[in-house]
Design an enzyme around this catalytic site. Structure first.
Site, PDB file in Angstrom:
ATOM      1  N   GLU A   1      51.971  36.224  39.559  1.00 50.63           N
ATOM      2  CA  GLU A   1      52.565  37.030  40.638  1.00 50.63           C
ATOM      3  C   GLU A   1      52.674  36.203  41.907  1.00 50.63           C
ATOM      4  O   GLU A   1      52.331  36.653  42.998  1.00 50.63           O
ATOM      5  CB  GLU A   1      51.697  38.279  40.910  1.00 50.63           C
ATOM      6  CG  GLU A   1      51.428  39.116  39.685  1.00 50.63           C
ATOM      7  CD  GLU A   1      50.666  40.418  39.978  1.00 50.63           C
ATOM      8  OE1 GLU A   1      50.575  40.810  41.152  1.00 50.63           O
ATOM      9  OE2 GLU A   1      50.173  41.023  39.020  1.00 50.63           O
TER      10      GLU A   1
ATOM     11  N   GLU B   1      43.055  43.509  36.975  1.00 51.55           N
ATOM     12  CA  GLU B   1      42.151  43.737  38.120  1.00 51.55           C
ATOM     13  C   GLU B   1      40.904  44.551  37.795  1.00 51.55           C
ATOM     14  O   GLU B   1      40.541  45.463  38.539  1.00 51.55           O
ATOM     15  CB  GLU B   1      42.933  44.414  39.257  1.00 51.55           C
ATOM     16  CG  GLU B   1      44.124  43.614  39.717  1.00 51.55           C
ATOM     17  CD  GLU B   1      44.899  44.270  40.857  1.00 51.55           C
ATOM     18  OE1 GLU B   1      44.559  45.397  41.257  1.00 51.55           O
ATOM     19  OE2 GLU B   1      45.859  43.642  41.355  1.00 51.55           O
TER      20      GLU B   1
HETATM   21  C1  GLA Z   1      49.173  43.752  42.052  1.00 52.80           C
HETATM   22  C2  GLA Z   1      49.733  44.221  40.735  1.00 52.80           C
HETATM   23  C3  GLA Z   1      51.219  44.137  40.709  1.00 52.80           C
HETATM   24  C4  GLA Z   1      51.836  44.632  41.987  1.00 52.80           C
HETATM   25  C5  GLA Z   1      51.257  43.912  43.137  1.00 52.80           C
HETATM   26  C6  GLA Z   1      51.918  44.357  44.414  1.00 52.80           C
HETATM   27  O1  GLA Z   1      49.111  42.411  42.162  1.00 52.80           O
HETATM   28  O2  GLA Z   1      49.246  43.515  39.633  1.00 52.80           O
HETATM   29  O3  GLA Z   1      51.688  44.909  39.664  1.00 52.80           O
HETATM   30  O4  GLA Z   1      51.636  46.018  42.136  1.00 52.80           O
HETATM   31  O5  GLA Z   1      49.884  44.225  43.159  1.00 52.80           O
HETATM   32  O6  GLA Z   1      53.278  44.557  44.282  1.00 52.80           O
END
Ligand code: GLA
Length: 377
Positions: free
Chosen positions: A266, A161
């Site tokens: 994710e 990020e």
């Molecule tokens: C982001 C992070 C993850 C996690 C999510 C929420 O996407 O990359 O590690 O913390 O937020 O759980």
């Protein structure tokens, strides 16, 4: 042993056996087998899942998935909570779990602006560190963590990020101390620590054109510096109407053209009413709980299960279609009950974003995903 004792013991054994093998999670087709022609499929797992290897969450993970990602235990704040201290036990457990079960192990994450103690960026007087001092810390952290799991972790989310939704880098403490090349430096140090590990850049909303163009530029920059970069992770915290098919396909194609892989790192699909018009996954963003934001506190109605299943089918069909580029799809969690979306962006909602429900049962979305794997063969 008397015949009478047998009459009690045998049925007890049958019942115990059935409790294990006839549990709902043991009946469905196996995702990792179905998806093996397409991509790896896995889940992010919490320490609880690892600690409870005989439990029902672990049973789902071991049956269906061939890759695991550390949900929290490898983040800077967990593994390196203060400058002098590393806490390795949970991460060691996670890696040992993956190894015991021959799973592809993914490390998440080495460099992030969240879940990193601000103290990491300052000296004893609380002053921001100089570029050189911070580079030394970054190198020490990466060398220690990557080095410890060398040869065991297949790939690292090296940086998480770093980009804003508009494209430019976030003005994080990383940029303020090291400067814009902190990403390149992190990739360089990670490669030195484990030359065989795959290295990824990971972010949300990469389907949005401005952010997609920025990540393409970022990968080109890393490549131009001669650094190893194996893939781009698109987090995949998705909703009912984002990403659009067009934007997702444009992202996949753009990353494929760079000669690197796409990892969906994710994935979850949010069917609850949007709390706002924001579509990202910034964990600092928060909205107050209102009743209309939590419409299914007692269960998801069948009609909505179907809507969710259709959306999962739509997204997975695109990923299967581009499986030459997509190397892995990781769900962010195991069942709905422990998903982060029960508490983000609104605390206390009942959320339904994954493939398994609160009773560990495969949802209609699971079957929809199975169908996309079969149709794509
Ligand atoms: C982001 C992070 C993850 C996690 C999510 C929420 O996407 O990359 O590690 O913390 O937020 O759980």
């Amino acid at each position: 042993m008397s015949a009478r004792r047998h009459t009690y013991i045998l049925p007890a054994i049958v019942i115990a056996f059935c409790a294990i093998t006839c549990a709902p999670e043991h009946k469905e087709p196996v995702l990792k087998d179905l998806f093996s022609p397409h991509f790896l499929i896995g889940a992010a797992i919490a320490d609880d899942v690892v600690m409870n290897e005989q439990g029902r969450d672990a049973a789902i993970v071991l049956r269906h998935y061939n890759t695991v990602t550390a949900e929290n235990v490898m983040k800077w704040a967990s593994i390196h909570p203060s400058w002098e201290t590393y806490v390795f036990e949970p991460a060691d457990r996670f890696v040992a779990f993956g190894q015991r079960h021959n799973m592809v192990i993914i490390g998440h994450t080495l460099v992030w602006h969240n879940q990193t103690d601000n103290a990491a960026f300052v000296d004893a007087q609380g002053k921001l560190l100089s570029r050189d001092a911070m580079l030394a810390r970054l190198k020490e952290h990466i060398t220690t963590v990557v080095g410890r799991y060398k040869g065991k972790v297949k790939g690292w989310d090296v940086v998480n990020e770093a980009l804003t939704d508009e494209g430019p880098l976030r003005a994080s403490l990383w940029v303020q101390t090291i400067g814009e090349d902190f990403i390149a430096k992190a990739f360089e140090f990670a490669h030195e620590a484990d030359p065989d590990a795959e290295l990824y850049y990971n972010d949300f909303s990469l389907d949005k054109p401005a952010k997609r163009d920025a990540v393409v530029q970022l990968v080109k920059d890393l490549q131009a510096r001669g650094l190893r970069v194996d893939g781009v992770g698109i987090q995949g915290h998705w909703g009912m109407d984002y990403p659009t098919t067009e934007n997702l396909e444009a992202f996949l194609t753009a990353i494929g053209a760079l000669g690197v892989k796409v990892l969906v790192t994710e994935m979850d699909v949010d069917i609850l009413p949007p709390a706002w018009d924001y579509q990202g996954a910034d964990i600092n963003a928060r909205v107050e709980l209102r009743e209309e934001l939590n419409p299914y506190p007692d269960g998801l109605p069948d009609t909505m299960q179907t809507v969710l299943a259709n959306r999962y089918a739509e997204l997975f069909s695109i990923l299967v279609k581009h499986s030459r580029i997509v190397d892995r799809v990781t769900l962010w969690g195991v069942t709905d009950s422990t998903s982060w979306l029960n508490d983000w962006p609104v605390r206390g909602r009942t959320s339904y974003p994954l493939l398994f429900d609160r009773e560990y049962k495969a949802k209609p979305a699971f079957q929809a995903v199975v169908n996309t794997a079969r149709a794509g063969r």
